[in-house]
Design a protein around this motif. Structure first.
Motif: not given
Ligand code: FES
Length: 95
Positions: A37-65
């Motif tokens: 349960a370590v805090a994570r944030a975007p790293y690559c900003m181009m769809g590679v690392c999956f560190e940017c996952l969030v829930e968007i409009d009820g859909i989990p695990a969206r790549q926010s970048c």
């Protein structure tokens, strides 16, 4: 346009990604890791690392970048792994 993160409204310019908009809005913890349960944030900003996952409009695990902002988007922190049933978008139908 306005999006919300954990219920907090954030004004964002049109044409930016959700990740860029959240970072500009001061968000530093997008998700927590599945192990530890370590805090994570975007790293690559181009769809590679999956560190940017969030829930968007009820859909989990969206790549926010990779997702462009849309007015009224409701974004929530992704805490650990989503449950399989969380991916149901309501588009399923029986024939
Ligand atoms: S920041 Fe790496 S996949 Fe989104």
């Amino acid at each position: 346009m306005t999006i919300t993160f954990e219920g907090r409204p954030i004004r964002v310019p049109q044409g930016t990604s959700v990740a860029a908009a959240l970072l500009a809005g001061g968000v530093r913890e997008f998700r927590s890791s599945i192990v530890g349960a370590v805090a994570r944030a975007p790293y690559c900003m181009m769809g590679v690392c999956f560190e940017c996952l969030v829930e968007i409009d009820g859909i989990p695990a969206r790549q926010s970048c990779l997702v462009p902002v849309r007015d009224g988007m409701r974004i929530r922190r992704q805490n650990g792994a989503p449950e399989l049933e969380d991916f149901n978008t309501g588009d399923d139908h029986e024939e």
